[in-house]
Design an enzyme around this catalytic site. Sequence first.
Site, mmCIF file in Angstrom:
data_model
loop_
_atom_site.group_PDB
_atom_site.id
_atom_site.type_symbol
_atom_site.label_atom_id
_atom_site.label_comp_id
_atom_site.label_asym_id
_atom_site.label_seq_id
_atom_site.Cartn_x
_atom_site.Cartn_y
_atom_site.Cartn_z
ATOM 1 N NE ARG A 169 -10.836 -10.141 -1.536
ATOM 2 C CZ ARG A 169 -11.221 -9.279 -2.459
ATOM 3 N NH1 ARG A 169 -11.576 -9.701 -3.653
ATOM 4 N NH2 ARG A 169 -11.260 -7.988 -2.196
ATOM 5 C CE LYS B 196 -3.819 -1.948 2.753
ATOM 6 N NZ LYS B 196 -4.917 -1.767 1.802
HETATM 7 N N1 BES Z 1 -8.036 -3.897 4.695
HETATM 8 C C1 BES Z 1 -8.215 -3.529 3.338
HETATM 9 C C2 BES Z 1 -9.518 -2.805 3.090
HETATM 10 C C3 BES Z 1 -9.589 -1.367 3.531
HETATM 11 C C4 BES Z 1 -8.956 -0.385 2.821
HETATM 12 C C5 BES Z 1 -10.339 -1.026 4.620
HETATM 13 C C6 BES Z 1 -9.062 0.937 3.216
HETATM 14 C C7 BES Z 1 -10.469 0.294 5.011
HETATM 15 C C8 BES Z 1 -9.816 1.271 4.316
HETATM 16 C C9 BES Z 1 -8.203 -4.774 2.452
HETATM 17 O O1 BES Z 1 -7.375 -5.791 2.873
HETATM 18 C C10 BES Z 1 -7.709 -4.335 1.113
HETATM 19 O O2 BES Z 1 -6.600 -3.928 1.025
HETATM 20 N N2 BES Z 1 -8.580 -4.431 0.112
HETATM 21 C C11 BES Z 1 -8.250 -4.029 -1.191
HETATM 22 C C12 BES Z 1 -8.815 -5.033 -2.157
HETATM 23 C C13 BES Z 1 -8.348 -4.848 -3.562
HETATM 24 C C14 BES Z 1 -6.881 -5.179 -3.680
HETATM 25 C C15 BES Z 1 -9.171 -5.731 -4.466
HETATM 26 C C16 BES Z 1 -8.867 -2.647 -1.434
HETATM 27 O O3 BES Z 1 -9.975 -2.408 -0.974
HETATM 28 O O4 BES Z 1 -8.199 -1.833 -2.040
HETATM 29 MN MN MN Z 2 -5.374 -5.570 2.167
#
Ligand code: BES
Ligand code: MN
Length: 511
Positions: free
Chosen positions: A336, A262
Amino acid sequence: MDFELKTLNLDGAASEKCDVLLVLVDESFKPASDALSRLAADAVKARAFEAKPGKTLHAWRATGVQAPRVLLVGCGDGSPRRIHSAVHGAVASLRSGVRRIAICLPQAANGRAVRAAVSAVAEASYVYITTKSKPEACEIEKCVVGCADAAASKADFEAARGAAAGIAVARELGNLPPNVATPTRLGEEAKRIAKSGGFQCEVLGPREVEKLRMGAFMAVAQGSDEPLRFIVLRYQGAGASDAPVVLVGKGITFDSGGISIKPSPEMDEMKFDMGGAASVLGTFRALAELKPRLNVVGLVPACENLPSGRAFKPGDVVTSMSGQTIEVLNTDAEGRLILCDALTYAERFKPRAVVDVATLTGACVIALGGVRSGLFATDEALAAALQQAGDVALDPCWRMPLDDEYGEGLKTQFADMANVGGRPAGAVTAAKFLQRFAGAYPWAHLDIAGTAWKGGAAKGSTGRPVGMLVEYLLSQQQAAVARKAAPRSAAPRKAAAEPAARRKRSAKTAA
Ligand code: BES
Ligand code: MN
Ligand code: ZN
């Protein structure tokens, strides 16, 4: 916080011994001849105060009133939402030196209003202090809640008090830094909660999880030096043959994204990525308090998602506990992957319903913001029961779709499915992924990515959706009682979320 429920009118409130007396005044306020009525009526007449939401007036040593400080608080139409925000604002405004408060609710206030007041006091008086060297703690120790008929509001009062204890646990765990709230620590906290409630808790480590062949969960954990934990909590409030509700919480104690790393800004907030786990543990804390007559299992897969030489990577294919293979196209879609194995594990309990709770997608934050959690469900009665519980607990959710077409983006040449679809409807494709592992029972998924914590200046865990989950479980207890009363007339699955029983209960507390 020590809460007490009392039958109080304004006359009685005037002789209540406390540091601050909050008098909630709604728009239907009719003054009697007692001291507080006269104070409020005079203030309204002099235009120093109005019953409108957000209006307040402080009085010092008012004639005929025991409490040295009186705070008149406008609450508009007196709805639970208005009561919540009025009490929250008032309590948040109190400075140090306040140990005992009393709240006199409007005479029309019902059980829902009592709930709103209790949850608002608990919410506004929580302060995070654990990792500060000079903590400024909240000093409020005691809160008397006064309403027209304490006996009629007793059940709501107890529910709110139990939920508040659970919400506090969830907030605290969520706020702890990720070097403290490790998977190991979550396991220890689960054991502590179980011990305090007298129920079972098992914490599995890497070797046991490997034996279970949870290949998707292990893949996420393998990049970190912190060992994973798989927590199994078992609350038994009903007979052993009574099918349990299973709650599953995402316990990523830090989500860096892994190799699909990230961006740095706000990455610290990914310590809150165990909000689902925290809400499950908090719910069990509430169960320890409320002791409802039903069975509940809590499952928490907990690990970190970090990049390293051992980390899983885009292109890897992993085999889940279900036997289905998954191509990892993005290591940041890790939630997931840990949940799917927990959903398969849940099958062994032959559950009445399974509800998973996860800070799963940024897309859900875009869709619903911080107001409502996303709700996905394969079972209508379960969805209705969760929606109703969210409304009652002022912890609302919004139903999202699960049409099969949304799952098409998960197709890949190299495995049974990929772990990501495209960018469109990201919250839905994540739910569609989970659905492939939740075919054996009625299932619901709560995406709490927007509601589990607040960012910015008021950064911190909210404890959501503990309020919704506790209320849902209490409503299931009602349903179980109804099922027992009429064993042949109700089909077990429909009765699992029996809305009629729920309505009966809320009708009692309606205005
Ligand atoms: N924990 C994150 C989701 C999240 C992001 C929650 C920002 C709250 C604020 C999750 O693990 C994630 O990174 N999801 C990705 C999925 C994507 C790669 C398909 C997302 O939401 O960007
Ligand atoms: Mn994630
Ligand atoms: Zn995550």
